[in-house]
Design a protein around this motif. Sequence first.
Motif, PDB file in Angstrom:
ATOM      1  N   GLU A 218      12.426   3.399 -11.942  1.00 49.30           N
ATOM      2  CA  GLU A 218      12.201   2.009 -12.327  1.00 49.30           C
ATOM      3  C   GLU A 218      11.224   1.414 -11.318  1.00 49.30           C
ATOM      4  OE1 GLU A 218      13.412   0.457 -14.996  1.00 49.30           O
ATOM      5  OE2 GLU A 218      14.639   2.149 -15.624  1.00 49.30           O
ATOM      6  N   ALA A 219      10.519   0.390 -11.728  1.00 45.01           N
ATOM      7  CA  ALA A 219       9.519  -0.232 -10.860  1.00 45.01           C
ATOM      8  C   ALA A 219      10.169  -1.183  -9.863  1.00 45.01           C
ATOM      9  CB  ALA A 219       8.500  -0.986 -11.699  1.00 45.01           C
ATOM     10  N   SER A 220       9.516  -1.319  -8.729  1.00 47.53           N
ATOM     11  CA  SER A 220       9.864  -2.364  -7.772  1.00 47.53           C
ATOM     12  C   SER A 220       8.743  -3.390  -7.798  1.00 47.53           C
ATOM     13  CB  SER A 220      10.024  -1.771  -6.362  1.00 47.53           C
ATOM     14  OG  SER A 220       8.767  -1.482  -5.793  1.00 47.53           O
ATOM     15  N   VAL A 221       8.891  -4.454  -7.039  1.00 50.65           N
ATOM     16  CA  VAL A 221       7.856  -5.482  -6.986  1.00 50.65           C
ATOM     17  C   VAL A 221       6.527  -4.876  -6.539  1.00 50.65           C
ATOM     18  CG1 VAL A 221       7.150  -7.627  -5.846  1.00 50.65           C
ATOM     19  CG2 VAL A 221       9.523  -7.323  -6.565  1.00 50.65           C
ATOM     20  N   TRP A 222       6.575  -3.940  -5.600  1.00 48.69           N
ATOM     21  CA  TRP A 222       5.360  -3.369  -5.034  1.00 48.69           C
ATOM     22  C   TRP A 222       4.917  -2.077  -5.719  1.00 48.69           C
ATOM     23  CZ3 TRP A 222       7.287  -4.017   0.677  1.00 48.69           C
ATOM     24  CH2 TRP A 222       7.174  -5.363   1.051  1.00 48.69           C
ATOM     25  N   SER A 223       5.652  -1.580  -6.710  1.00 46.96           N
ATOM     26  CA  SER A 223       5.253  -0.358  -7.413  1.00 46.96           C
ATOM     27  C   SER A 223       3.889  -0.535  -8.061  1.00 46.96           C
ATOM     28  CB  SER A 223       6.270  -0.010  -8.507  1.00 46.96           C
ATOM     29  OG  SER A 223       7.502   0.341  -7.941  1.00 46.96           O
ATOM     30  N   ASP A 224       3.134   0.556  -8.088  1.00 46.82           N
ATOM     31  CA  ASP A 224       1.798   0.540  -8.695  1.00 46.82           C
ATOM     32  C   ASP A 224       0.944  -0.589  -8.135  1.00 46.82           C
ATOM     33  OD1 ASP A 224       2.567   2.731 -10.325  1.00 46.82           O
ATOM     34  OD2 ASP A 224       3.432   1.349 -11.781  1.00 46.82           O
ATOM     35  N   PHE A 225       1.115  -0.834  -6.844  1.00 41.92           N
ATOM     36  CA  PHE A 225       0.357  -1.865  -6.124  1.00 41.92           C
ATOM     37  C   PHE A 225       0.570  -3.262  -6.698  1.00 41.92           C
ATOM     38  CE2 PHE A 225      -1.945   2.157  -5.628  1.00 41.92           C
ATOM     39  CZ  PHE A 225      -1.899   2.297  -4.247  1.00 41.92           C
ATOM     40  N   GLY A 226       1.758  -3.505  -7.245  1.00 40.68           N
ATOM     41  CA  GLY A 226       2.081  -4.829  -7.767  1.00 40.68           C
ATOM     42  C   GLY A 226       1.540  -5.084  -9.161  1.00 40.68           C
ATOM     43  N   ALA A 227       1.285  -4.032  -9.923  1.00 36.80           N
ATOM     44  CA  ALA A 227       0.717  -4.182 -11.270  1.00 36.80           C
ATOM     45  C   ALA A 227       1.596  -5.048 -12.167  1.00 36.80           C
ATOM     46  CB  ALA A 227       0.496  -2.818 -11.912  1.00 36.80           C
ATOM     47  N   GLY A 228       2.909  -4.960 -11.996  1.00 33.21           N
ATOM     48  CA  GLY A 228       3.821  -5.753 -12.808  1.00 33.21           C
ATOM     49  C   GLY A 228       3.718  -7.250 -12.545  1.00 33.21           C
ATOM     50  N   TYR A 229       3.089  -7.609 -11.452  1.00 32.62           N
ATOM     51  CA  TYR A 229       2.881  -9.015 -11.092  1.00 32.62           C
ATOM     52  C   TYR A 229       1.389  -9.352 -11.084  1.00 32.62           C
ATOM     53  CZ  TYR A 229       7.765  -9.547  -9.777  1.00 32.62           C
ATOM     54  OH  TYR A 229       9.138  -9.627  -9.796  1.00 32.62           O
TER      55      TYR A 229
ATOM     56  N   LEU B 226       0.823  -1.212   0.000  1.00 30.94           N
ATOM     57  CA  LEU B 226       0.000   0.000   0.000  1.00 30.94           C
ATOM     58  C   LEU B 226       0.856   1.260   0.000  1.00 30.94           C
ATOM     59  CD1 LEU B 226      -2.811  -1.119   2.480  1.00 30.94           C
ATOM     60  CD2 LEU B 226      -2.955  -0.944  -0.023  1.00 30.94           C
ATOM     61  N   ALA B 227       1.883   1.295   0.841  1.00 38.31           N
ATOM     62  CA  ALA B 227       2.742   2.485   0.929  1.00 38.31           C
ATOM     63  C   ALA B 227       3.547   2.695  -0.346  1.00 38.31           C
ATOM     64  CB  ALA B 227       3.675   2.363   2.137  1.00 38.31           C
ATOM     65  N   VAL B 228       4.183   1.641  -0.836  1.00 35.53           N
ATOM     66  CA  VAL B 228       4.994   1.758  -2.048  1.00 35.53           C
ATOM     67  C   VAL B 228       4.100   1.997  -3.257  1.00 35.53           C
ATOM     68  CG1 VAL B 228       6.589   0.550  -3.591  1.00 35.53           C
ATOM     69  CG2 VAL B 228       6.913   0.427  -1.119  1.00 35.53           C
ATOM     70  N   GLY B 229       2.958   1.336  -3.308  1.00 32.23           N
ATOM     71  CA  GLY B 229       2.035   1.542  -4.419  1.00 32.23           C
ATOM     72  C   GLY B 229       1.582   2.974  -4.514  1.00 32.23           C
ATOM     73  N   LEU B 230       1.187   3.555  -3.397  1.00 35.08           N
ATOM     74  CA  LEU B 230       0.762   4.950  -3.381  1.00 35.08           C
ATOM     75  C   LEU B 230       1.935   5.880  -3.676  1.00 35.08           C
ATOM     76  CD1 LEU B 230      -1.635   6.827  -2.930  1.00 35.08           C
ATOM     77  CD2 LEU B 230      -1.035   6.879  -0.506  1.00 35.08           C
ATOM     78  N   SER B 231       3.068   5.625  -3.056  1.00 37.51           N
ATOM     79  CA  SER B 231       4.251   6.466  -3.279  1.00 37.51           C
ATOM     80  C   SER B 231       4.699   6.437  -4.733  1.00 37.51           C
ATOM     81  CB  SER B 231       5.413   6.009  -2.397  1.00 37.51           C
ATOM     82  OG  SER B 231       5.083   6.145  -1.047  1.00 37.51           O
ATOM     83  N   SER B 232       4.628   5.276  -5.358  1.00 38.55           N
ATOM     84  CA  SER B 232       5.077   5.164  -6.746  1.00 38.55           C
ATOM     85  C   SER B 232       4.158   5.929  -7.697  1.00 38.55           C
ATOM     86  CB  SER B 232       5.182   3.701  -7.173  1.00 38.55           C
ATOM     87  OG  SER B 232       3.913   3.086  -7.187  1.00 38.55           O
ATOM     88  N   LEU B 233       2.926   6.140  -7.292  1.00 40.49           N
ATOM     89  CA  LEU B 233       2.006   6.931  -8.101  1.00 40.49           C
ATOM     90  C   LEU B 233       2.141   8.424  -7.849  1.00 40.49           C
ATOM     91  CD1 LEU B 233      -1.242   4.744  -7.820  1.00 40.49           C
ATOM     92  CD2 LEU B 233       0.378   4.855  -9.726  1.00 40.49           C
TER      93      LEU B 233
END
Length: 133
Positions: free
Chosen positions: A100-111, A85-92
């Motif tokens: 670059e994206a992390s595993v948790w970026s965009d609430f895990g959209a890459g996964y 939640l924190a990384v997803g919101l922060s990445s937006l």
Amino acid sequence: MSEKAGRAATSRGFGRVIVFVYGILAFAASGRATFELTTKFSDAPFPYSLSILAAVIYVVATWALATGRRRIALATVSFELLGVLAVGLSSLLATDKFPEASVWSDFGAGYGWVPLVLPMVGLWWLYRTRRVG
């Protein structure tokens, strides 16, 4: 719940599915983090550090769930949800911090948003299988 009873809960049925999915995510996140760390860490150290953290959390959560260590599982799965939640919101909101994206970026959209859904399912399962009394 004893360790033996905890292991029994994850050795069959839906518990086995949760451990399996956590194991796959641990493997995928560890592979990604290792690749990022060894080949391009200097390009985006903050998101790549978060990928390393996610990998560690998934490995520990998988181990804790598979071996019936419910307190550790609860702590790691809760941390995972807060992290997503924190990384997803922060990445937006702070896109400059995430070149670059992390595993948790965009609430895990890459996964496929599995990193967002899985801790909710894991916490539900831990709650559902808790020993009352």
